[in-house]
Enzyme design. Structure first.
Site, PDB file in Angstrom:
ATOM      1  N   GLY A 104       0.786  -1.239   0.000  1.00 18.84           N
ATOM      2  CA  GLY A 104       0.000   0.000   0.000  1.00 18.84           C
ATOM      3  C   GLY A 104       0.810   1.277   0.000  1.00 18.84           C
ATOM      4  CG  ASP A 149      -4.619  -1.191  -1.940  1.00 23.42           C
ATOM      5  OD1 ASP A 149      -5.243  -2.191  -1.524  1.00 23.42           O
ATOM      6  OD2 ASP A 149      -3.632  -1.283  -2.694  1.00 23.42           O
TER       7      ASP A 149
HETATM    8  C1  MEV Z   1      -4.271  -4.644  -4.012  1.00 23.96           C
HETATM    9  O1  MEV Z   1      -3.885  -4.363  -2.684  1.00 23.96           O
HETATM   10  C2  MEV Z   1      -5.581  -5.366  -4.028  1.00 23.96           C
HETATM   11  C3  MEV Z   1      -6.095  -5.720  -5.412  1.00 23.96           C
HETATM   12  O2  MEV Z   1      -7.317  -6.403  -5.204  1.00 23.96           O
HETATM   13  C4  MEV Z   1      -6.332  -4.478  -6.242  1.00 23.96           C
HETATM   14  C5  MEV Z   1      -7.477  -3.636  -5.735  1.00 23.96           C
HETATM   15  O3  MEV Z   1      -8.336  -4.120  -4.988  1.00 23.96           O
HETATM   16  O4  MEV Z   1      -7.538  -2.482  -6.146  1.00 23.96           O
HETATM   17  C6  MEV Z   1      -5.159  -6.643  -6.158  1.00 23.96           C
END
Ligand code: MEV
Length: 319
Positions: A104, A149
């Site tokens: 993040g 995030d």
């Molecule tokens: C990224 O931390 C999480 C994902 O699912 C992307 C998102 O939710 O935006 C891979």
């Protein structure tokens, strides 16, 4: 005159990728690793210095939200939010959150920039507004994010999140002991998310089944958190990893770390975040944490951090 602000890293406990397609996911803030921003008044146009992010100093046109730079866009959106004509000064960003590792960093740096500008202006930006601005930046520069995030990083609380739907802040009946092990492979979430999108286009029914299965795992994981069922939560995390393998977002190095954690006695383990590199998370018990950590280091992890979620999600320890 100066100001200081920060925001934490994050880890996805369960549900990444499927959350982009409307399924729920659970994420935890990592309060012990943070992006920090300071603001110092100068008589020059706003400049952004972020040596940790391996980028040259940047002069920001706060009047433009057309910026091709995510941090400049965040600064411009915040200036616009407060209705300021212009802003002079220097923002310095220092971050402990490794970049391109699924923790993040991008959202945390944006949140810290928004907060430091607010503070310098003598105001507080409400979390809801900050979350909206950081999401704007994520959308512009990180493909098709779900919004999880920015949400976990801005509110700095464990969240059960679904896109355009639920946002519940979770309370833990018992703390969760979690190890984060870094594969050392840099990987951009944007690329993994774009590849999953291609797969969805090529095999829509098959992808939808995987997303449904991940959604069921997330809902059961939430019950496990509510009822302190660590053993079952671990199984669900490992099952989630297998579904992420089916989505093609794992890689041999992540699989190897997951196997090593399970072999050493973790209750469950999976990749966390976009995948293809970055970190795995392993659910452990207080007694097994040292042995699992040692095994992960021997299996090639670049760094292993312990976080106890439900106790402020502090990173307590790292190697
Ligand atoms: C990224 O931390 C999480 C994902 O699912 C992307 C998102 O939710 O935006 C891979």
């Amino acid at each position: 005159m100066s100001a200081k602000a920060s925001a934490p890293g994050k880890a996805i406990l369960v549900g990444e990728h499927a959350v982009v397609y409307g399924m729920p996911a659970i994420a935890l803030p990592l309060s012990g690793i943070r992006a920090n921003a300071t603001f110092r008044a100068t008589r020059s146009p706003l400049t952004l210095i972020a040596e940790d992010l391996a980028r040259p100093p940047l002069t920001i046109d706060t009047g433009s939200i057309e910026s091709s730079d995510p941090l400049a866009l965040m600064a411009a959106l915040t200036v616009q939010y407060f209705g300021l004509e212009s802003l002079q000064g220097e923002i310095r960003v220092q971050s402990d959150i490794p970049i391109a590792s699924g923790l993040g960093s991008g959202a945390a740096v944006s949140a810290a920039i928004g907060r430091v500008i607010a503070q310098f202006h003598g105001a507080i930006i409400p979390n809801e507004a900050l979350n909206r601005l950081v999401f704007e930046v994520e959308k512009e520069h990180h493909g098709t994010p779900s919004g999880i995030d920015n949400t976990v990083v801005v509110y700095e609380l464990p969240v059960y999140f679904s896109k355009g739907g639920s946002l519940d802040f979770l309370e833990f009946a018992d703390p969760l002991w979690i190890l984060l092990a870094d594969s050392g492979i840099a990987s951009l979430t944007r690329d993994a998310v774009a590849d999953v999108r291609t797969q969805v286009r090529l095999a829509p029914a098959q992808s939808a089944r995987v997303f449904d299965d991940i959604g069921s795992i997330v809902n059961e994981a939430r019950d496990c958190i509510d009822y302190s069922n660590g053993a079952r939560l671990g199984e669900l995390m490992s099952a989630n990893h297998r579904l992420l393998q089916a989505l093609n977002v794992s890689c041999p190095e992540l699989d190897h770390l997951v196997e090593a954690a399970l072999h050493a006695g973790a209750l469950g383990a999976k990749l966390s975040g976009g995948g293809r590199g970055g970190n795995i998370i392993a659910l452990v018990e207080e007694e097994t944490a040292p042995a699992v950590k040692q095994c992960l280091i021997e299996a090639g992890a670049r760094q292993v951090m312990l976080t106890v979620a439900g106790q402020g999600s502090q990173i307590d320890d790292s190697d």
